[in-house]
Design a protein around this motif. Structure first.
Motif, mmCIF file in Angstrom:
data_model
loop_
_atom_site.group_PDB
_atom_site.id
_atom_site.type_symbol
_atom_site.label_atom_id
_atom_site.label_comp_id
_atom_site.label_asym_id
_atom_site.label_seq_id
_atom_site.Cartn_x
_atom_site.Cartn_y
_atom_site.Cartn_z
ATOM 1 N N PRO A 73 14.152 14.513 -8.604
ATOM 2 C CA PRO A 73 14.343 13.950 -7.260
ATOM 3 C C PRO A 73 13.082 13.287 -6.702
ATOM 4 O O PRO A 73 13.176 12.310 -5.948
ATOM 5 C CB PRO A 73 14.772 15.131 -6.398
ATOM 6 N N VAL A 74 11.911 13.780 -7.087
ATOM 7 C CA VAL A 74 10.680 13.156 -6.610
ATOM 8 C C VAL A 74 10.550 11.748 -7.198
ATOM 9 O O VAL A 74 10.234 10.790 -6.487
ATOM 10 C CB VAL A 74 9.445 14.019 -6.952
ATOM 11 N N ALA A 75 10.809 11.592 -8.489
ATOM 12 C CA ALA A 75 10.759 10.269 -9.124
ATOM 13 C C ALA A 75 11.822 9.343 -8.518
ATOM 14 O O ALA A 75 11.556 8.155 -8.278
ATOM 15 C CB ALA A 75 10.961 10.394 -10.626
ATOM 16 N N ALA A 76 13.006 9.874 -8.264
ATOM 17 C CA ALA A 76 14.058 9.070 -7.634
ATOM 18 C C ALA A 76 13.631 8.641 -6.230
ATOM 19 O O ALA A 76 13.906 7.506 -5.813
ATOM 20 C CB ALA A 76 15.362 9.853 -7.579
ATOM 21 N N ALA A 77 12.933 9.516 -5.515
ATOM 22 C CA ALA A 77 12.466 9.165 -4.171
ATOM 23 C C ALA A 77 11.433 8.040 -4.222
ATOM 24 O O ALA A 77 11.421 7.167 -3.340
ATOM 25 C CB ALA A 77 11.869 10.393 -3.487
ATOM 26 N N VAL A 78 10.595 8.016 -5.250
ATOM 27 C CA VAL A 78 9.627 6.923 -5.403
ATOM 28 C C VAL A 78 10.363 5.598 -5.586
ATOM 29 O O VAL A 78 10.009 4.584 -4.975
ATOM 30 C CB VAL A 78 8.669 7.199 -6.588
ATOM 31 N N ILE A 79 11.404 5.611 -6.399
ATOM 32 C CA ILE A 79 12.196 4.393 -6.634
ATOM 33 C C ILE A 79 12.913 3.968 -5.360
ATOM 34 O O ILE A 79 12.903 2.792 -4.989
ATOM 35 C CB ILE A 79 13.184 4.611 -7.787
ATOM 36 N N VAL A 80 13.516 4.921 -4.666
ATOM 37 C CA VAL A 80 14.241 4.607 -3.427
ATOM 38 C C VAL A 80 13.277 4.070 -2.368
ATOM 39 O O VAL A 80 13.614 3.121 -1.642
ATOM 40 C CB VAL A 80 15.021 5.841 -2.918
ATOM 41 N N LEU A 81 12.082 4.632 -2.281
ATOM 42 C CA LEU A 81 11.091 4.117 -1.341
ATOM 43 C C LEU A 81 10.763 2.657 -1.649
ATOM 44 O O LEU A 81 10.659 1.841 -0.734
ATOM 45 C CB LEU A 81 9.816 4.957 -1.373
ATOM 46 N N ALA A 126 0.826 -1.206 0.000
ATOM 47 C CA ALA A 126 0.000 0.000 0.000
ATOM 48 C C ALA A 126 0.863 1.260 0.000
ATOM 49 O O ALA A 126 0.540 2.234 -0.700
ATOM 50 C CB ALA A 126 -0.931 -0.007 1.210
ATOM 51 N N ALA A 127 1.955 1.253 0.748
ATOM 52 C CA ALA A 127 2.846 2.420 0.783
ATOM 53 C C ALA A 127 3.463 2.676 -0.594
ATOM 54 O O ALA A 127 3.478 3.813 -1.075
ATOM 55 C CB ALA A 127 3.942 2.217 1.825
ATOM 56 N N VAL A 128 3.953 1.614 -1.224
ATOM 57 C CA VAL A 128 4.594 1.779 -2.533
ATOM 58 C C VAL A 128 3.567 2.176 -3.591
ATOM 59 O O VAL A 128 3.786 3.119 -4.361
ATOM 60 C CB VAL A 128 5.343 0.486 -2.941
ATOM 61 N N LEU A 129 2.446 1.462 -3.636
ATOM 62 C CA LEU A 129 1.430 1.777 -4.641
ATOM 63 C C LEU A 129 0.810 3.149 -4.409
ATOM 64 O O LEU A 129 0.554 3.890 -5.365
ATOM 65 C CB LEU A 129 0.351 0.706 -4.658
ATOM 66 N N GLY A 130 0.578 3.503 -3.162
ATOM 67 C CA GLY A 130 0.047 4.833 -2.861
ATOM 68 C C GLY A 130 0.981 5.931 -3.319
ATOM 69 O O GLY A 130 0.558 6.922 -3.925
ATOM 70 N N THR A 131 2.256 5.759 -3.053
ATOM 71 C CA THR A 131 3.253 6.743 -3.478
ATOM 72 C C THR A 131 3.324 6.821 -4.998
ATOM 73 O O THR A 131 3.346 7.914 -5.569
ATOM 74 C CB THR A 131 4.634 6.377 -2.904
ATOM 75 N N TYR A 132 3.345 5.677 -5.645
ATOM 76 C CA TYR A 132 3.425 5.646 -7.106
ATOM 77 C C TYR A 132 2.195 6.305 -7.730
ATOM 78 O O TYR A 132 2.317 7.139 -8.640
ATOM 79 C CB TYR A 132 3.559 4.206 -7.603
ATOM 80 N N TYR A 133 1.001 5.961 -7.255
ATOM 81 C CA TYR A 133 -0.207 6.542 -7.838
ATOM 82 C C TYR A 133 -0.344 8.023 -7.513
ATOM 83 O O TYR A 133 -0.861 8.793 -8.333
ATOM 84 C CB TYR A 133 -1.451 5.759 -7.421
ATOM 85 N N LEU A 134 0.112 8.455 -6.363
ATOM 86 C CA LEU A 134 0.131 9.879 -6.053
ATOM 87 C C LEU A 134 1.039 10.617 -7.034
ATOM 88 O O LEU A 134 0.684 11.681 -7.552
ATOM 89 C CB LEU A 134 0.587 10.112 -4.614
ATOM 90 N N PHE A 135 2.194 10.037 -7.304
ATOM 91 C CA PHE A 135 3.113 10.627 -8.285
ATOM 92 C C PHE A 135 2.448 10.703 -9.656
ATOM 93 O O PHE A 135 2.533 11.721 -10.348
ATOM 94 C CB PHE A 135 4.408 9.802 -8.340
ATOM 95 N N MET A 136 1.764 9.626 -10.061
ATOM 96 C CA MET A 136 1.094 9.618 -11.362
ATOM 97 C C MET A 136 -0.038 10.647 -11.411
ATOM 98 O O MET A 136 -0.261 11.281 -12.449
ATOM 99 C CB MET A 136 0.532 8.231 -11.681
ATOM 100 N N LEU A 137 -0.747 10.838 -10.304
ATOM 101 C CA LEU A 137 -1.799 11.853 -10.265
ATOM 102 C C LEU A 137 -1.217 13.254 -10.411
ATOM 103 O O LEU A 137 -1.795 14.104 -11.100
ATOM 104 C CB LEU A 137 -2.605 11.736 -8.971
#
Length: 108
Positions: free
Chosen positions: A72-80, A37-48
């Motif tokens: 850096p935001v996209a890199a943070a999604v990957i690092v998360l 949920a944390a990863v998918l939530g972060t990814y979908y928030l980024f996509m939104l």
């Protein structure tokens, strides 16, 4: 059903009924769903944000700089994602393996 199949089914039922097995399954499931949920939530928030507010990500990090906020935001999604995977592996190799070993020792 043969005797061997019956005894296998009985062993499986015995394992499933064991409170340690149930605790192991519950804790693994809770951790896996939470991290997913944390990863998918972060990814979908980024996509939104990409879809509906792309100007936020196009903004430069500083005056006269070429690097935008989006990098850096996209890199943070990957690092998360990596960190969540690492956390799950750590827990699986410590707590879940220990619970599994206790369960096996009890069932022998």
């Amino acid at each position: 059903m043969t005797h061997a199949e019956l005894s296998h089914a009985q062993r499986c039922d015995r394992i499933r009924a064991n409170p340690k097995f149930q605790r192991l399954v519950r804790s693994r499931s809770r951790l896996a769903w939470s991290l997913s949920a944390a990863v998918l939530g972060t990814y979908y928030l980024f996509m939104l944000v990409v879809a509906f507010q792309p100007a936020l990500l196009h903004a430069p990090l500083g005056e006269g700089r070429q690097l935008t906020v989006g990098i850096p935001v996209a890199a943070a999604v990957i690092v998360l994602s990596w960190l969540c995977t690492g956390w799950y592996v750590y827990r699986a190799n410590t707590r879940f393996d220990a619970l599994g070993a206790d369960l096996l020792a009890e069932l022998k």
